[in-house]
Design a protein around this motif. Structure first.
Motif, short mmCIF file in Angstrom:
data_model
loop_
_atom_site.label_atom_id
_atom_site.label_comp_id
_atom_site.label_asym_id
_atom_site.label_seq_id
_atom_site.Cartn_x
_atom_site.Cartn_y
_atom_site.Cartn_z
N LEU A 132 -11.31 -1.97 -9.11
CA LEU A 132 -10.10 -2.02 -9.91
C LEU A 132 -9.81 -3.39 -10.52
CD1 LEU A 132 -7.74 0.03 -7.57
CD2 LEU A 132 -8.60 0.75 -9.80
N PRO A 150 -3.28 -3.56 -10.51
CA PRO A 150 -3.70 -2.18 -10.22
C PRO A 150 -3.00 -1.66 -8.96
CG PRO A 150 -5.59 -3.64 -10.54
CD PRO A 150 -4.40 -4.51 -10.39
N ARG A 176 -4.97 1.99 -14.12
CA ARG A 176 -5.88 1.31 -13.17
C ARG A 176 -5.48 1.77 -11.77
NH1 ARG A 176 -10.44 0.06 -14.53
NH2 ARG A 176 -10.60 -1.71 -13.10
N THR A 231 -9.85 5.62 -10.72
CA THR A 231 -11.05 4.80 -10.80
C THR A 231 -11.79 4.73 -9.47
OG1 THR A 231 -9.95 3.45 -12.49
CG2 THR A 231 -11.93 2.53 -11.48
N THR A 232 -11.07 4.59 -8.37
CA THR A 232 -11.70 4.42 -7.07
C THR A 232 -11.12 5.41 -6.07
OG1 THR A 232 -10.08 2.67 -6.55
CG2 THR A 232 -12.24 1.98 -7.41
N GLY A 236 -6.41 3.61 -7.93
CA GLY A 236 -7.27 4.09 -6.85
C GLY A 236 -6.48 5.05 -6.00
N HIS A 258 -11.77 -0.58 -3.08
CA HIS A 258 -10.86 -0.36 -4.21
C HIS A 258 -10.73 -1.62 -5.06
CE1 HIS A 258 -9.52 3.71 -3.20
NE2 HIS A 258 -9.59 3.32 -1.94
#
Length: 283
Positions: free
Chosen positions: A282, A50, A146, A171-172, A148, A278
């Motif tokens: 992830l 990621p 994936r 995602t983050t 952040g 993160h």
């Protein structure tokens, strides 16, 4: 022979992985763009990992966050790649772009300008949101989707707005001392007059507080750190972000720190917490 889609400007071993300083022709910017990529040991061995995109603030470039934040050490520990874009296009030759620290070169605000002559090249919003992730995931051992994103100051604003603008793609999310409501402070108002031709409604796509007020939320928790000795505190307005998140139902952890200012010494102090945040989302 197929032409290489990027130029490797420099490479450096770091924390068991490798930093690659890269240049490519950006369709969005209409100019060559530079970004830095940290690949941890797993990625160098061919395993997709990621990536966390790190956005720097006013006057900075693609080197600043990675050199000053100490993020690489913890990204290496957790097995995360880091992608650091520049903060604006370079070489656009727009009249006035080098006259002030808070507008033009080094101050793209991660928005797409709509007013000429800025609109032709000042498209950092689309570059960070769409072009750069697609490019990185196509050409390097990075897991597709994936992602952040985090940033500092102007970059913190960018991180929050990018995530709120397309929650499924990121995602983050985290930020250090973000400009929470750029449309309501002088930095953003100066950009309104220049990048948007005075059309204030354009900030609706990029202002974190306005996005939250419009009902845009993210399913994850936003981690935000703010120093209380920050010399720009009255322009950053974490209180407005806290209220907007509360009203919208956005999960937010806003941590206030006595004695800390706006510098990268502050960022260094809490960067491990952000990389852990993160990594937990992830990996």
């Amino acid at each position: 022979m197929t032409e290489q889609p990027f130029t490797l400007v420099e490479r450096h071993a770091c924390c068991g992985g490798e930093i690659r300083c890269l240049s490519h022709q950006s369709h969005e910017l209409g100019l060559p763009a530079r970004f830095n990529l940290f690949l941890p040991k797993k990625a160098l061995a061919g395993e997709a990992v990621p990536a966390v995109y790190v956005l720097a603030g006013l006057t900075c470039n693609q080197d600043t966050f990675l050199i000053k934040s100490n993020a690489i050490r913890y990204a290496a520990e957790y097995g995360l790649a880091l992608v650091a874009p520049d903060t604006s296009p370079r070489g656009a030759d727009v009249a006035g772009e080098d006259e002030a620290y808070d507008l033009g070169t080094g101050a793209g605000y991660y928005v797409d300008a709509t007013s000429d002559p800025w609109a032709a090249h000042y498209r950092m919003g689309s570059y960070v949101r769409h072009e750069l992730p697609a490019f990185v995931e196509k050409h390097f051992p990075i897991k597709v989707g994936r992602r952040g994103i985090m940033g500092h100051s102007m970059g913190g604003m960018g991180a929050l707005s990018v995530a709120l603008g397309d929650a499924e793609a990121w995602t983050t999310v985290s930020a250090f001392a973000p400009i929470a409501a750029p449309s309501r402070v002088d930095w953003g108002q100066k950009a309104t007059a220049t990048y948007f031709g005075g059309y204030e409604a354009e900030w609706g796509q990029y202002d974190p507080c306005l996005l939250l007020q419009s009902g845009r939320t993210h399913p994850g928790m936003f981690l935000v750190d703010q120093g209380l000795d920050d010399e720009f505190l009255t322009r950053l307005r974490p209180d407005w972000l806290e209220q907007a998140a509360r009203d919208a139902g956005q999960s937010l952890t806003l941590r206030r720190h006595e004695g800390y200012d706006h510098s990268y010494w502050f960022v260094q102090s809490f960067i491990q917490d952000h990389l852990k945040h993160h990594a937990e989302g992830l990996l």
